[in-house]
Scaffold this motif. Structure first.
Motif, PDB file in Angstrom:
ATOM      1  N   PHE A 153       0.833  -1.206   0.000  1.00 16.19           N
ATOM      2  CA  PHE A 153       0.000   0.000   0.000  1.00 16.19           C
ATOM      3  C   PHE A 153       0.866   1.255   0.000  1.00 16.19           C
ATOM      4  O   PHE A 153       0.493   2.280  -0.602  1.00 16.19           O
ATOM      5  N   ALA A 154       2.002   1.184   0.687  1.00 21.00           N
ATOM      6  CA  ALA A 154       2.895   2.352   0.730  1.00 21.00           C
ATOM      7  C   ALA A 154       3.491   2.645  -0.639  1.00 21.00           C
ATOM      8  O   ALA A 154       3.710   3.817  -0.997  1.00 21.00           O
ATOM      9  N   ILE A 155       3.715   1.581  -1.432  1.00 23.55           N
ATOM     10  CA  ILE A 155       4.324   1.772  -2.754  1.00 23.55           C
ATOM     11  C   ILE A 155       3.286   2.182  -3.793  1.00 23.55           C
ATOM     12  O   ILE A 155       3.467   3.138  -4.543  1.00 23.55           O
ATOM     13  N   ASN A 156       2.164   1.423  -3.852  1.00 18.79           N
ATOM     14  CA  ASN A 156       1.127   1.727  -4.850  1.00 18.79           C
ATOM     15  C   ASN A 156      -0.189   1.080  -4.403  1.00 18.79           C
ATOM     16  O   ASN A 156      -0.373  -0.123  -4.528  1.00 18.79           O
ATOM     17  N   TRP A 157      -1.095   1.901  -3.952  1.00 21.25           N
ATOM     18  CA  TRP A 157      -2.322   1.341  -3.385  1.00 21.25           C
ATOM     19  C   TRP A 157      -3.251   0.760  -4.456  1.00 21.25           C
ATOM     20  O   TRP A 157      -3.995  -0.183  -4.207  1.00 21.25           O
ATOM     21  N   ARG A 158      -3.172   1.333  -5.707  1.00 18.59           N
ATOM     22  CA  ARG A 158      -4.038   0.802  -6.759  1.00 18.59           C
ATOM     23  C   ARG A 158      -3.634  -0.612  -7.157  1.00 18.59           C
ATOM     24  O   ARG A 158      -4.493  -1.498  -7.301  1.00 18.59           O
ATOM     25  N   LEU A 159      -2.340  -0.833  -7.326  1.00 21.41           N
ATOM     26  CA  LEU A 159      -1.859  -2.179  -7.658  1.00 21.41           C
ATOM     27  C   LEU A 159      -2.169  -3.164  -6.522  1.00 21.41           C
ATOM     28  O   LEU A 159      -2.434  -4.343  -6.754  1.00 21.41           O
ATOM     29  N   THR A 160      -2.125  -2.666  -5.306  1.00 23.33           N
ATOM     30  CA  THR A 160      -2.425  -3.528  -4.151  1.00 23.33           C
ATOM     31  C   THR A 160      -3.861  -4.015  -4.206  1.00 23.33           C
ATOM     32  O   THR A 160      -4.141  -5.198  -4.015  1.00 23.33           O
ATOM     33  N   LEU A 161      -4.786  -3.114  -4.478  1.00 21.30           N
ATOM     34  CA  LEU A 161      -6.195  -3.503  -4.576  1.00 21.30           C
ATOM     35  C   LEU A 161      -6.411  -4.467  -5.739  1.00 21.30           C
ATOM     36  O   LEU A 161      -7.201  -5.410  -5.642  1.00 21.30           O
ATOM     37  N   ASP A 162      -5.698  -4.237  -6.853  1.00 24.30           N
ATOM     38  CA  ASP A 162      -5.813  -5.143  -7.999  1.00 24.30           C
ATOM     39  C   ASP A 162      -5.333  -6.550  -7.627  1.00 24.30           C
ATOM     40  O   ASP A 162      -5.917  -7.555  -8.051  1.00 24.30           O
ATOM     41  N   SER A 163      -4.264  -6.634  -6.814  1.00 27.17           N
ATOM     42  CA  SER A 163      -3.710  -7.945  -6.442  1.00 27.17           C
ATOM     43  C   SER A 163      -4.625  -8.700  -5.484  1.00 27.17           C
ATOM     44  O   SER A 163      -4.500  -9.908  -5.320  1.00 27.17           O
ATOM     45  N   LEU A 164      -5.555  -7.989  -4.854  1.00 26.45           N
ATOM     46  CA  LEU A 164      -6.480  -8.636  -3.925  1.00 26.45           C
ATOM     47  C   LEU A 164      -7.812  -9.001  -4.591  1.00 26.45           C
ATOM     48  O   LEU A 164      -8.699  -9.556  -3.935  1.00 26.45           O
ATOM     49  N   GLY A 165      -7.924  -8.728  -5.879  1.00 28.58           N
ATOM     50  CA  GLY A 165      -9.202  -8.915  -6.552  1.00 28.58           C
ATOM     51  C   GLY A 165      -9.684 -10.358  -6.610  1.00 28.58           C
ATOM     52  O   GLY A 165     -10.892 -10.613  -6.665  1.00 28.58           O
ATOM     53  N   LEU A 166      -8.750 -11.327  -6.606  1.00 28.18           N
ATOM     54  CA  LEU A 166      -9.141 -12.734  -6.741  1.00 28.18           C
ATOM     55  C   LEU A 166      -9.278 -13.446  -5.393  1.00 28.18           C
ATOM     56  O   LEU A 166      -9.533 -14.655  -5.361  1.00 28.18           O
ATOM     57  N   ILE A 167      -9.115 -12.717  -4.284  1.00 28.44           N
ATOM     58  CA  ILE A 167      -9.250 -13.326  -2.956  1.00 28.44           C
ATOM     59  C   ILE A 167     -10.640 -13.941  -2.748  1.00 28.44           C
ATOM     60  O   ILE A 167     -10.763 -15.047  -2.204  1.00 28.44           O
ATOM     61  N   PRO A 168     -11.735 -13.277  -3.151  1.00 25.21           N
ATOM     62  CA  PRO A 168     -13.057 -13.908  -2.971  1.00 25.21           C
ATOM     63  C   PRO A 168     -13.163 -15.271  -3.651  1.00 25.21           C
ATOM     64  O   PRO A 168     -13.811 -16.184  -3.133  1.00 25.21           O
ATOM     65  N   LEU A 169     -12.536 -15.411  -4.824  1.00 26.55           N
ATOM     66  CA  LEU A 169     -12.547 -16.701  -5.523  1.00 26.55           C
ATOM     67  C   LEU A 169     -11.859 -17.771  -4.682  1.00 26.55           C
ATOM     68  O   LEU A 169     -12.312 -18.927  -4.612  1.00 26.55           O
ATOM     69  N   LEU A 170     -10.757 -17.389  -4.014  1.00 25.05           N
ATOM     70  CA  LEU A 170     -10.039 -18.315  -3.147  1.00 25.05           C
ATOM     71  C   LEU A 170     -10.918 -18.755  -1.976  1.00 25.05           C
ATOM     72  O   LEU A 170     -10.952 -19.944  -1.619  1.00 25.05           O
ATOM     73  N   ILE A 171     -11.640 -17.822  -1.378  1.00 27.31           N
ATOM     74  CA  ILE A 171     -12.500 -18.140  -0.225  1.00 27.31           C
ATOM     75  C   ILE A 171     -13.598 -19.115  -0.627  1.00 27.31           C
ATOM     76  O   ILE A 171     -13.890 -20.082   0.075  1.00 27.31           O
ATOM     77  N   ILE A 172     -14.215 -18.885  -1.787  1.00 28.60           N
ATOM     78  CA  ILE A 172     -15.278 -19.783  -2.254  1.00 28.60           C
ATOM     79  C   ILE A 172     -14.731 -21.186  -2.498  1.00 28.60           C
ATOM     80  O   ILE A 172     -15.342 -22.190  -2.114  1.00 28.60           O
ATOM     81  N   TRP A 173     -13.573 -21.266  -3.129  1.00 26.11           N
ATOM     82  CA  TRP A 173     -12.957 -22.563  -3.421  1.00 26.11           C
ATOM     83  C   TRP A 173     -12.622 -23.321  -2.132  1.00 26.11           C
ATOM     84  O   TRP A 173     -12.882 -24.523  -2.015  1.00 26.11           O
ATOM     85  N   ALA A 174     -12.081 -22.617  -1.141  1.00 24.85           N
ATOM     86  CA  ALA A 174     -11.726 -23.255   0.134  1.00 24.85           C
ATOM     87  C   ALA A 174     -12.972 -23.770   0.844  1.00 24.85           C
ATOM     88  O   ALA A 174     -12.958 -24.854   1.446  1.00 24.85           O
ATOM     89  N   TYR A 175     -14.053 -23.026   0.789  1.00 22.85           N
ATOM     90  CA  TYR A 175     -15.294 -23.433   1.462  1.00 22.85           C
ATOM     91  C   TYR A 175     -15.858 -24.704   0.835  1.00 22.85           C
ATOM     92  O   TYR A 175     -16.306 -25.617   1.543  1.00 22.85           O
ATOM     93  N   VAL A 176     -15.828 -24.777  -0.495  1.00 25.09           N
ATOM     94  CA  VAL A 176     -16.351 -25.967  -1.180  1.00 25.09           C
ATOM     95  C   VAL A 176     -15.524 -27.204  -0.835  1.00 25.09           C
ATOM     96  O   VAL A 176     -16.057 -28.278  -0.550  1.00 25.09           O
TER      97      VAL A 176
END
Length: 596
Positions: A170-193
């Motif tokens: 976030f200190a370096i580039n907050w926009r890229l940071t948010l982009d890198s977190l975009g697929l986290i919800p997909l990971l959560i769904i996969w882990a739950y299944v």
């Protein structure tokens, strides 16, 4: 009704694991709070040292190298080298400390489990194969060791690493940071299944592992019977079938378990590709070359601990199936235990009364004892006779309070046996059963088990009274001869003589002999009876014997049949009645004559 289980039958879980039960694990970590704080401190310092690398590289690429600032580049290199040393030292300390904590957790959990097993009544062990109990104390606890220590602390380390990395990102580039977190919800769904299927699969696997361990334990214990009837092939076939069930369950569980890791890896790769795509588009406009290189490094630093967290989650789901069984055993409440207001039984004289005692093993089962009443005065010898299954052993088991009476009252010196502490009661009741158990160790130690503070002289005295001294002296090392579990190198008669000496050493006020002379030859038994004659004076003794010739001198003979006392009296009185006792005695006498 008590559920009985066999080696090839899956156990039914009494209670499913609750996520709140994980809080119980904190009880085992609490004594090591200081060590854990030091470990967490080393983790934090180590993680900061590690994540400094990409940031130092960014400074070198964006500032020192373009400006040809060699002093700055050298300083950055020196800081980087020092950070590597710090990270290495922190990692080394963490491994050592975690290993120590993990082994202590193993001891604590296993001790609690074993302690509760010691409190459980005979009924618990009568209704399940012992191998299924052993696997919980040994294998399941071992499986949890890495989770409770290394896995748990590594989880905290990875969480800290993710947090520190995100802070730098976030200190370096907050926009890229948010982009890198975009697929986290997909990971959560996969882990739950995956976790729902994984937990079911590993619960089935734990059942099959338990069955396999139970059959193996049972087969080893019964190896003499198997070989005696030449049934090795049948035993092997049964083992193969149970082992194959275990294999199939394992393959199903592993197939599901390893479905999570590829999913996490793929999402990590997609995220890296996404950052490259977005970063290259913005290169030179919003994102500098050093920033992009540093950010790719941080993305790897971010996803590596995320992958580790996913693996820990995998292990957590797997461990849940074992924790269910462990906590189930820990939570098993003994049906025979001290009452809240229990008190120590004072030294007794040996006055024993059964008043309308009824007993049944299961609430909806048949009565094993049906309104049994009798009175044993101090110093008397009471003999219990009757057909197999009549209830003789049940009476003495109630006397030692291995079970609680269902109704009625059992008193010792006019004190209700269920109102006193078990330890104070059993310390004054000596029990010797036909199925004697010899522990691995010396003969001296096996006899001293009856009273651990006894001197060697006390042990020798008890062995001489029990007529065990004669054969012990013939052994190569005498009383220091080492015997294995069950006393395999000793004859059945020798094992019983050692067990006899053990009981006598305990010096009980009430002595119980349950078919105690069954494996002793007639000559040895005559010597033993002579030695016991003086010892039994002043003690209340209960003798269960099928050889009626051994109880002719008893003060009172109780004839038990179908859970009731059908006759009572001395030998001569019962013979004169020409009833059940007379028939039993006469049939044995005629059988002995026929075999002579």
């Amino acid at each position: 009704m008590t559920t009985r289980n066999t080696a090839n039958q899956d156990e039914t879980l009494k209670r499913h694991f609750n996520w709140h039960d994980y809080a119980r694990l904190g009880h085992y970590l609490r004594p090591y709070t200081v060590r854990l704080v030091l470990v967490l401190g080393s983790i934090l310092i180590g993680n900061v040292a590690v994540v400094l690398g990409p940031f130092l590289m960014k400074l070198a690429i964006d500032q020192a190298i373009p400006q040809r600032n060699l002093p700055q580049l050298g300083a950055l290199g020196a800081v980087f080298f020092i950070s590597l040393l710090i990270a290495w030292a922190c990692f080394r300390y963490r491994i050592w400390a975690i290993t120590a904590i993990g082994q202590n957790l193993l001891i604590d959990m296993r001790t609690d489990l074993f302690t509760n097993l010691q409190r459980l009544p005979f009924a618990y062990f009568d209704t399940r194969p012992h191998g299924k109990i052993l696997i919980r104390v040994v294998n399941y606890i071992n499986t949890l060791s890495d989770l409770l220590a290394n896995g748990l602390v590594n989880l905290i380390s990875d969480v800290i690493s993710v947090g520190v990395t995100l802070a730098f990102m976030f200190a370096i580039n907050w926009r890229l940071t948010l982009d890198s977190l975009g697929l986290i919800p997909l990971l959560i769904i996969w882990a739950y299944v995956v976790q729902k299927k994984q937990r079911t699969a590993f619960r089935e696997l734990s059942n099959k592992q338990s069955n396999l361990n139970a059959y193996l334990h049972e087969s080893i214990a019964g190896i003499k019977v198997t070989q005696g009837f030449a049934q090795e092939a049948a035993a092997t076939a049964n083992f193969d079938a149970i082992a194959d069930d275990n294999r199939q369950a394992y393959m199903r569980a592993v197939k599901i378990q390893y479905a999570l890791s590829p999913g996490v890896q793929n999402i990590s790769t997609l995220t890296t590709a996404l950052i490259y795509f977005i970063g290259i588009q913005q290169l030179g406009v919003v994102v500098s070359t050093g920033t992009l290189i540093a950010f790719i490094g941080y993305v790897n630093n971010f996803w590596n601990p995320v992958i580790n967290i996913g693996n820990f989650y995998n292990s957590l789901i797997t461990a849940t199936t074992y924790l269910e069984r462990i906590f189930e055993t820990m939570d098993e409440q003994p049906t025979v235990r001290d009452a809240d207001d229990a008190f120590d039984l004072p030294p007794v004289k040996g006055d024993v009364r059964f008043r309308n005692v009824c007993f049944q093993y299961e609430a909806d089962g048949p009565l094993i004892l049906d309104h049994v009443s009798f009175h044993a005065r101090p110093g008397q010898t009471i003999a219990l006779v009757g057909p197999t299954g009549a209830g003789k052993s049940t009476i003495i088991n109630l006397l030692a309070r291995f079970y609680n009476v269902t109704s009625g009252q059992l008193t010792i010196d006019n004190v209700d046996s269920q109102r006193v502490t078990l330890a104070s009661l059993r310390s004054q009741v000596g029990v010797m059963q036909q199925d004697t158990f010899i522990f691995s160790g010396t003969i001296m130690d096996n006899i001293r088990y009856g009273r651990l503070d006894a001197s060697d002289a006390d042990v020798l005295r008890a062995a001489k009274v029990a007529r065990a001294d004669d054969f012990i002296q013939t052994l190569p090392a005498g009383y220091q001869t080492v015997v294995q579990e069950h006393g395999g190198s000793l004859s059945a008669g020798q094992r019983q003589l050692i067990a006899f000496a053990r009981v006598l050493l305990a010096d009980p006020r009430i002595l119980i002999l349950d078919e105690a002379t069954a494996a002793i030859d007639t000559q040895t038994e005559a010597l033993l009876q002579a030695g016991l004659a003086e010892l039994l004076k002043g003690r209340t003794s209960f003798i269960v014997a099928h050889r009626l010739s051994t109880i002719r001198q008893a003060d009172q003979i109780l004839v038990i049949d179908h859970g009731q006392i059908v006759e009572a009296g001395r030998h001569a009185e019962l013979m004169a009645q020409r009833g059940v006792y007379y028939e039993l005695y006469d049939s044995q006498y005629r059988l002995l004559q026929a075999t002579e």
